[in-house]
Design a protein around this motif. Structure first.
Motif, short mmCIF file in Angstrom:
data_model
loop_
_atom_site.label_atom_id
_atom_site.label_comp_id
_atom_site.label_asym_id
_atom_site.label_seq_id
_atom_site.Cartn_x
_atom_site.Cartn_y
_atom_site.Cartn_z
N GLU A 222 0.83 -1.21 0.00
CA GLU A 222 0.00 0.00 0.00
C GLU A 222 0.86 1.26 0.00
O GLU A 222 0.56 2.23 -0.70
CB GLU A 222 -0.94 -0.02 1.20
N ASN A 223 1.94 1.25 0.78
CA ASN A 223 2.84 2.40 0.79
C ASN A 223 3.49 2.61 -0.57
O ASN A 223 3.59 3.75 -1.07
CB ASN A 223 3.92 2.21 1.87
N TYR A 224 3.91 1.52 -1.16
CA TYR A 224 4.55 1.59 -2.49
C TYR A 224 3.57 2.12 -3.53
O TYR A 224 3.88 3.05 -4.29
CB TYR A 224 5.05 0.20 -2.87
N ASP A 225 2.38 1.54 -3.58
CA ASP A 225 1.39 1.95 -4.59
C ASP A 225 0.98 3.41 -4.39
O ASP A 225 0.82 4.16 -5.37
CB ASP A 225 0.16 1.04 -4.50
N LYS A 226 0.83 3.83 -3.16
CA LYS A 226 0.45 5.22 -2.88
C LYS A 226 1.52 6.17 -3.41
O LYS A 226 1.20 7.20 -4.03
CB LYS A 226 0.27 5.41 -1.37
N ALA A 227 2.79 5.83 -3.20
CA ALA A 227 3.88 6.68 -3.68
C ALA A 227 3.91 6.72 -5.20
O ALA A 227 4.10 7.79 -5.80
CB ALA A 227 5.21 6.17 -3.13
N VAL A 228 3.75 5.56 -5.85
CA VAL A 228 3.78 5.52 -7.31
C VAL A 228 2.64 6.35 -7.89
O VAL A 228 2.84 7.11 -8.85
CB VAL A 228 3.71 4.06 -7.81
N MET A 229 1.46 6.23 -7.32
CA MET A 229 0.32 7.00 -7.82
C MET A 229 0.55 8.50 -7.68
O MET A 229 0.12 9.29 -8.52
CB MET A 229 -0.96 6.59 -7.08
#
Length: 685
Positions: free
Chosen positions: A573-580
């Protein structure tokens, strides 16, 4: 029906017996690699029938499949009630040598992988008679078990400074294609390169500072090779940054020949483990193969090869988006799919069918070259032996080309020459992605006639290998994340160079059944895995599983792992949030992410819509991998004409070398996709 364990999974053999003998053998279900493993079936079956037993020799280059055939037939024999299985396993065929063969050609080539076949095709096109000597049962070498994509920018698919707003380009085939677009995240790396110090590289700095491979922000402060590309990058940024300010989430890809040269240089710049010396690619050789790659597609397509014309993807350790995906070949109206078609069937057709001298040209399989013939100080031929013991003497009026590949399957040679890897990580028990025939034979033969070697201490590990046998798993780091099985967190920038990834895996992975550096890869199950991937989204024990995030705890427990599934969820979730958001994830940065692990929709500008994000219910591909030996950077010292050189850099008359058997090109680390283009360019040279 018996079953054995092959290169890519189970191999079934249907075996018929009389009271006293094996009378028939048929190949059943298997996933063995075409033209690599499956070439063992015919000769192994013939020998087993002739011997009435399985004590027969393996087929060179198809060791895994050969062992699987023996195991499957033994299994069937046991089921059939064989009363003396030990005797059955000992029965063998004694092949009798035929009359000696002595022939003369213009060019004799040792090795029928990519470099050897490229050399053969070009020599045939130039009107020479050609003999290719190959120890395996079929041509293809290690190229057939590689990813098969090659790095070279296709100018029609990328940003054009002469027409910066163009969205299409005209390909070599005359058709119009949409230009490739990528995330604006690529701008960050381009800015680092733009600001790179133009002073000569400063080795002194690293005598009292740690060198961190892959840390280009730090490396950029300490100098560079003289050839550079600032003007190209500045022009692109002048166009791109206003687009980003207007809200663009994707941009036409920037990619140039000079960027490829530059990334090959710093991607291969490495010190020895004791920091006593440095290695990087010889600029003339790097410049030659990268510029020569601009002609490779057209040369192969003219012979019938086919490629995907409208993409420039990336793969593991490639550093940029400029891979060219193969399709196959079409020869006389017949389609030959895959790497075999693109890289071998088409140029083999040139060698054997379409050249003016085709009647004289020959590819001699299951024949092992053993010694170079030297007369009056010049290499004039090769002595070899066929699988049945028949001696071969091949004379070459113009030259001998050594194209036998590297030595990553010779772990003793890897360990004995190693100056880069800790013995804690690389040893004679380390696994390899290579075919069993990749032993360094060509290097040994060349050294025996005075050839020098360079770069021998640097072996590249493949960071995404199956943990049970070391085979290449295929994949890329831009769409996936790598998880420490102990902490449940990311531990490396997945788009880094291959040695950076492998070292991080050794340090952060676990040991499983003797394999070190085992880590967990997570990706959205819909993400395409580059390469000829066999498993789709099926479960394969200790290789791949497809699960939703709420099923991870059960999966980890079933495998005996203590990985905390809640931590893994938080990491995703942290990774996806940053990528978005176009930001860096917590803990470990990511240079060029191009996909989420979960799912979210995008707007028309290519920006993610965070309000649509979901992770629950999304199928994830979970893979378990570790490093194994993959490519050897060291080998025979050559010049740009691919003459083999002695210790004083003098040409050894009559002797040439091409492909992975040579050294001095990739420095201490090879970029993903650079091998295919280099071996074909150097073979043609």
């Amino acid at each position: 029906t018996g079953v054995g364990s092959g290169y890519n999974g189970s191999v079934e053999m249907s075996v018929t017996f009389s009271d006293t003998a094996v009378t028939a053998i048929e190949v059943g279900a298997n996933k063995e690699t075409q033209y690599v493993g499956d070439v063992a079936f015919e000769p192994m079956i013939a020998d087993i029938l002739a011997a009435n037993g399985t004590g027969v020799d393996a087929v060179s280059g198809a060791t895994f499949t050969s062992a699987a055939i023996r195991s499957a037939v033994n299994d069937a024999a046991q089921q059939a009630g064989c009363t003396n299985l030990d005797a059955f396993k000992a029965n063998k065929v004694v092949h009798e040598a035929q009359d000696p063969i002595e022939e003369t050609y213009d060019v004799v080539i040792v090795g029928a992988g990519g470099a050897g076949i490229a050399a053969a095709a070009q020599a045939a096109q130039d009107g020479n008679t050609v003999l290719v000597i190959e120890k395996n049962a079929q041509v293809g070498g290690n190229t057939l078990v590689s990813g098969g994509q090659y790095q070279s920018v296709m100018p029609y698919l990328v940003w054009d400074p002469a027409d910066p707003d163009a969205t299409t380009g005209v390909g070599y085939d005359g058709n119009t294609y949409n230009k490739v677009v990528e995330s604006i995240a690529t701008l960050n790396e381009l800015k680092t390169i733009l600001n790179w110090s133009e002073e000569p590289f400063d080795e002194e700095y690293y005598k009292d500072h740690e060198f961190v491979a892959g840390d280009i922000e730090e490396l950029s402060k300490h100098g560079v090779h003289a050839e550079y590309l600032k003007a190209e990058i500045q022009a692109y940024l002048d166009w791109a940054e206003p687009k980003v300010a207007e809200g663009a989430g994707q941009l036409t890809l920037f990619s140039t020949v000079n960027l490829h040269i530059f990334q090959t240089y710093y991607g291969g710049l490495r010190p020895t483990a004791d920091m006593s010396s440095w290695i990087y690619g010889d600029f003339a050789l790097v410049n030659q193969f990268i510029k020569g790659g601009q002609e490779l597609k057209q040369w192969l397509e003219a012979q019938g090869s086919t490629f995907v014309e409208n993409t420039q993807p990336t793969l593991i350790g490639a550093l940029w988006y400029r891979e060219n995906e193969f399709v196959g070949a079409t020869i006389d109206g017949v389609d030959y799919p895959g790497r075999w078609g693109t890289y071998f069937k088409a140029p083999m057709n040139t060698v054997l069918a379409t050249s003016e001298t085709a009647a004289s040209n020959k590819i001699m399989l299951r024949t092992t070259a053993e010694e170079l013939i030297v007369e009056d100080g010049k290499v004039t031929g090769v002595k070899a032996t066929q699988y049945d013991g028949t001696p071969v003497t091949a004379h070459a009026t113009k030259g001998v080309v050594i194209a036998t590949g590297g030595y990553a399957a010779n772990l003793n040679m890897v360990v004995d020459s190693n100056v880069y890897w800790s013995s804690e990580y690389v040893s004679t028990s380390t696994k390899t992605t290579n075919r069993s025939s990749l032993k360094g034979d060509g290097i040994t033969m060349a050294q025996a006639v005075g050839a020098d070697v360079t770069g021998m201490g640097y072996t590249q590990m493949m960071p995404i290998s199956w943990i049970d046998d070391g085979n290449l798993a295929f994949g890329g780091g831009n769409y996936a994340i790598y998880i420490n099985p102990t902490t449940g967190k990311r531990f490396v920038d997945e788009t880094s160079e291959r040695d950076v990834l492998s070292l991080a895996e050794f340090r952060n992975g676990i040991e499983h059944n003797g394999t070190k550096g085992v880590f967990i890869e997570l990706a959205n199950a819909s993400s395409k895995i580059p390469g000829p991937y066999l498993y789709g989204n099926e479960d394969v024990e200790w290789r791949q599983y497809v699960r939703t995030v709420d099923q991870l705890a059960e999966l980890f427990a079933s495998l005996g792992l203590e990985t905390d599934a809640d931590t893994v969820r938080a990491t995703i979730e942290n990774y996806d949030k940053a990528v978005m958001a176009g930001e860096q994830p917590e803990g470990v940065k990511k240079t060029n992410p191009n996909a989420l692990i979960g799912y979210a929709e995008k707007d028309e500008s290519g920006n993610y819509l965070p309000e649509t994000y979901k992770l629950d219910g999304v199928e994830l591909r979970v893979r378990f991998m570790a490093p194994s030996t993959h490519h050897t950077m060291g080998g025979i010292k050559v010049d740009t004409e691919r003459h083999a050189l002695d210790a004083e850099d003098n040409v050894i008359p009559g002797l040439y070398a091409a492909g992975e058997v040579t050294g001095g090109i990739h420095g201490g680390n090879r970029l993903g996709g650079n091998a295919i283009v280099e071996i074909f360019v150097s073979g043609r040279t």
